[in-house]
Design a protein around this motif. Structure first.
Motif, PDB file in Angstrom:
ATOM      1  N   ARG A 125     -20.570  24.435  -8.531  1.00  0.00           N
ATOM      2  CA  ARG A 125     -20.384  25.591  -9.391  1.00  0.00           C
ATOM      3  C   ARG A 125     -21.688  26.382  -9.527  1.00  0.00           C
ATOM      4  O   ARG A 125     -21.671  27.614  -9.596  1.00  0.00           O
ATOM      5  CB  ARG A 125     -19.873  25.179 -10.771  1.00  0.00           C
ATOM      6  CG  ARG A 125     -19.395  26.391 -11.576  1.00  0.00           C
ATOM      7  CD  ARG A 125     -18.930  26.049 -12.965  1.00  0.00           C
ATOM      8  NE  ARG A 125     -17.686  25.309 -12.994  1.00  0.00           N
ATOM      9  CZ  ARG A 125     -17.021  25.065 -14.130  1.00  0.00           C
ATOM     10  NH1 ARG A 125     -17.492  25.497 -15.300  1.00  0.00           N
ATOM     11  NH2 ARG A 125     -15.889  24.397 -14.105  1.00  0.00           N
ATOM     12  N   ALA A 129     -22.168  30.332  -8.614  1.00  0.00           N
ATOM     13  CA  ALA A 129     -22.711  31.315  -9.555  1.00  0.00           C
ATOM     14  C   ALA A 129     -23.882  32.076  -8.937  1.00  0.00           C
ATOM     15  O   ALA A 129     -24.011  33.292  -9.112  1.00  0.00           O
ATOM     16  CB  ALA A 129     -23.150  30.619 -10.844  1.00  0.00           C
ATOM     17  N   LEU A 160     -23.562  32.579 -16.776  1.00  0.00           N
ATOM     18  CA  LEU A 160     -22.155  32.742 -16.412  1.00  0.00           C
ATOM     19  C   LEU A 160     -21.529  31.502 -15.782  1.00  0.00           C
ATOM     20  O   LEU A 160     -20.304  31.407 -15.682  1.00  0.00           O
ATOM     21  CB  LEU A 160     -22.012  33.917 -15.440  1.00  0.00           C
ATOM     22  CG  LEU A 160     -22.274  35.303 -16.031  1.00  0.00           C
ATOM     23  CD1 LEU A 160     -22.454  36.325 -14.926  1.00  0.00           C
ATOM     24  CD2 LEU A 160     -21.137  35.716 -16.947  1.00  0.00           C
ATOM     25  N   HIS A 162     -20.986  28.457 -16.690  1.00  0.00           N
ATOM     26  CA  HIS A 162     -20.048  27.624 -17.451  1.00  0.00           C
ATOM     27  C   HIS A 162     -18.821  28.405 -17.919  1.00  0.00           C
ATOM     28  O   HIS A 162     -18.038  27.921 -18.732  1.00  0.00           O
ATOM     29  CB  HIS A 162     -20.750  26.962 -18.644  1.00  0.00           C
ATOM     30  CG  HIS A 162     -21.203  27.905 -19.709  1.00  0.00           C
ATOM     31  ND1 HIS A 162     -22.255  28.767 -19.546  1.00  0.00           N
ATOM     32  CD2 HIS A 162     -20.763  28.113 -20.976  1.00  0.00           C
ATOM     33  CE1 HIS A 162     -22.437  29.465 -20.660  1.00  0.00           C
ATOM     34  NE2 HIS A 162     -21.541  29.088 -21.537  1.00  0.00           N
ATOM     35  N   ARG A 163     -18.678  29.641 -17.364  1.00  0.00           N
ATOM     36  CA  ARG A 163     -17.503  30.478 -17.628  1.00  0.00           C
ATOM     37  C   ARG A 163     -17.309  30.710 -19.133  1.00  0.00           C
ATOM     38  O   ARG A 163     -16.303  30.299 -19.733  1.00  0.00           O
ATOM     39  CB  ARG A 163     -16.255  29.860 -17.001  1.00  0.00           C
ATOM     40  CG  ARG A 163     -16.378  29.786 -15.486  1.00  0.00           C
ATOM     41  CD  ARG A 163     -15.345  28.928 -14.831  1.00  0.00           C
ATOM     42  NE  ARG A 163     -15.664  28.771 -13.407  1.00  0.00           N
ATOM     43  CZ  ARG A 163     -15.080  27.887 -12.592  1.00  0.00           C
ATOM     44  NH1 ARG A 163     -14.137  27.096 -13.057  1.00  0.00           N
ATOM     45  NH2 ARG A 163     -15.443  27.800 -11.334  1.00  0.00           N
ATOM     46  N   GLN A 195     -14.328  37.280 -14.505  1.00  0.00           N
ATOM     47  CA  GLN A 195     -13.983  36.165 -15.373  1.00  0.00           C
ATOM     48  C   GLN A 195     -13.283  36.627 -16.663  1.00  0.00           C
ATOM     49  O   GLN A 195     -12.895  35.794 -17.481  1.00  0.00           O
ATOM     50  CB  GLN A 195     -15.250  35.384 -15.746  1.00  0.00           C
ATOM     51  CG  GLN A 195     -15.954  34.764 -14.558  1.00  0.00           C
ATOM     52  CD  GLN A 195     -17.193  33.978 -14.950  1.00  0.00           C
ATOM     53  OE1 GLN A 195     -17.472  33.771 -16.133  1.00  0.00           O
ATOM     54  NE2 GLN A 195     -17.944  33.529 -13.970  1.00  0.00           N
ATOM     55  N   CYS A 197     -14.713  38.272 -19.068  1.00  0.00           N
ATOM     56  CA  CYS A 197     -15.675  37.938 -20.119  1.00  0.00           C
ATOM     57  C   CYS A 197     -16.422  39.194 -20.567  1.00  0.00           C
ATOM     58  O   CYS A 197     -17.016  39.887 -19.746  1.00  0.00           O
ATOM     59  CB  CYS A 197     -16.661  36.913 -19.575  1.00  0.00           C
ATOM     60  SG  CYS A 197     -18.038  36.543 -20.660  1.00  0.00           S
TER      61      CYS A 197
END
Length: 227
Positions: A125, A129, A160, A162-163, A195, A197
Motif C-alpha cells: 500500500r 501511495a 493518504l 491509510h485512506r 478516494q 476524501c
C-alpha cells in the motif's frame, strides 16, 4: 452522504478575565466528500485553531463539531483518537524521518491503524501511495536524496496511504516554489478525489486558489465563503 465536517455555532477562546480573547466567532461550515477547500485569512485570524479543532488536536469549547461521523464537543479520549486515525495530516515541513526510506516513511502511518495490516499489505500500500504521487521510482530513496517537492509528495502519500476520511493541510506549499506547490496540491486533489476524501488546506498562498472548489476566509474569527 453525510458531511465529513459539520461545524455549527462554533466558538473558541484563549485566556481568562481581561486577557480572554475570542478566536472563533459562531463558525458554521460544512465540508462534503471530494471537495478541496482553502481556508485563508491574515495571521492570527483563527485558521490554524480551526484546523486543530477539526483534527481533534484541540478540545471543542462551545458549539457542535462533527468530524468523520463523530461529535467532538465533549468527546472522550477514545473518540478523539478514533477521529485522528480517520484524518490524514500534511504540514509545511514534510517531517520525514531521515533514517527511513520514502516507502518506510509512508508505512509509518499504516502502523497507527486501529487494526494493523499485515507487513506485506503495508509494504504494497505504501508503494501504491507513492506511485499515485509520481514517486514510483523513489521507493527506496532516503529524504536527503530527494528534492523539497519530492519530500512533500512523500508526506502527501503518507497522509493518504491509510485512506482517511479527511485530509488537513497547514501551509503545505509555503516552502515550495510555484510549480512544485501547484503540483503538490493538484496531486492531493486528484488522489483524494479518487478516494472520495475531502481536503481542507490552511494557506496564505494565492498561487493555488485556482485548484480549490471553495475558498473560506476568516477575518477576526468570523468565517465567510469567498467563492
Amino acid at each position: 452522504m453525510e458531511p465529513a465536517v459539520l461545524a455549527t455555532n462554533l466558538f473558541h477562546t484563549y485566556g481568562d478575565g481581561l486577557r480572554r480573547k475570542t478566536i472563533l466567532h459562531d463558525v458554521n461550515i460544512e465540508v462534503r466528500p471530494g471537495e478541496l477547500t482553502l481556508i485563508t485569512g491574515p495571521s492570527g485570524s483563527g485558521k490554524t485553531t480551526l484546523l486543530t479543532l477539526i483534527g481533534a488536536l484541540r478540545a471543542v469549547q462551545e458549539g457542535s463539531l462533527c468530524v468523520a461521523g463523530e461529535e467532538l464537543n465533549g468527546a472522550t479520549p477514545e473518540v478523539q483518537t478514533r477521529v485522528r486515525r480517520r484524518v490524514g495530516y500534511v504540514f509545511q515541513a514534510s517531517n520525514l524521518l531521515p533514517f527511513l526510506t520514502a516507502r518506510e516513511n509512508v508505512m509509518m502511518s499504516l502502523n497507527l491503524l486501529a487494526e494493523p495490516l499485515p507487513t506485506k499489505e503495508r509494504y504494497n500500500r505504501a508503494a501504491e501511495a507513492l506511485a499515485a504521487v509520481g514517486l514510483a521510482d523513489h521507493l527506496d530513496d532516503y529524504p536527503a536524496t530527494l528534492s523539497g517537492g519530492e519530500r512533500q509528495r512523500v508526506a502527501i502519500a503518507r497522509a493518504l496511504a491509510h485512506r482517511p476520511r479527511l485530509v488537513l493541510a497547514d501551509e503545505p506549499t509555503a516552502a515550495l516554489d510555484k510549480q512544485n506547490g501547484h503540483e503538490c496540491v493538484q496531486l492531493m486533489r486528484n488522489v483524494a478525489r479518487t478516494q472520495g476524501c475531502p481536503i481542507l488546506i490552511v494557506t496564505h498562498d494565492p498561487r493555488i486558489q485556482d485548484i480549490a472548489d471553495r475558498i473560506l476566509r476568516i477575518d477576526d474569527g468570523h468565517i465567510q465563503e469567498s467563492t
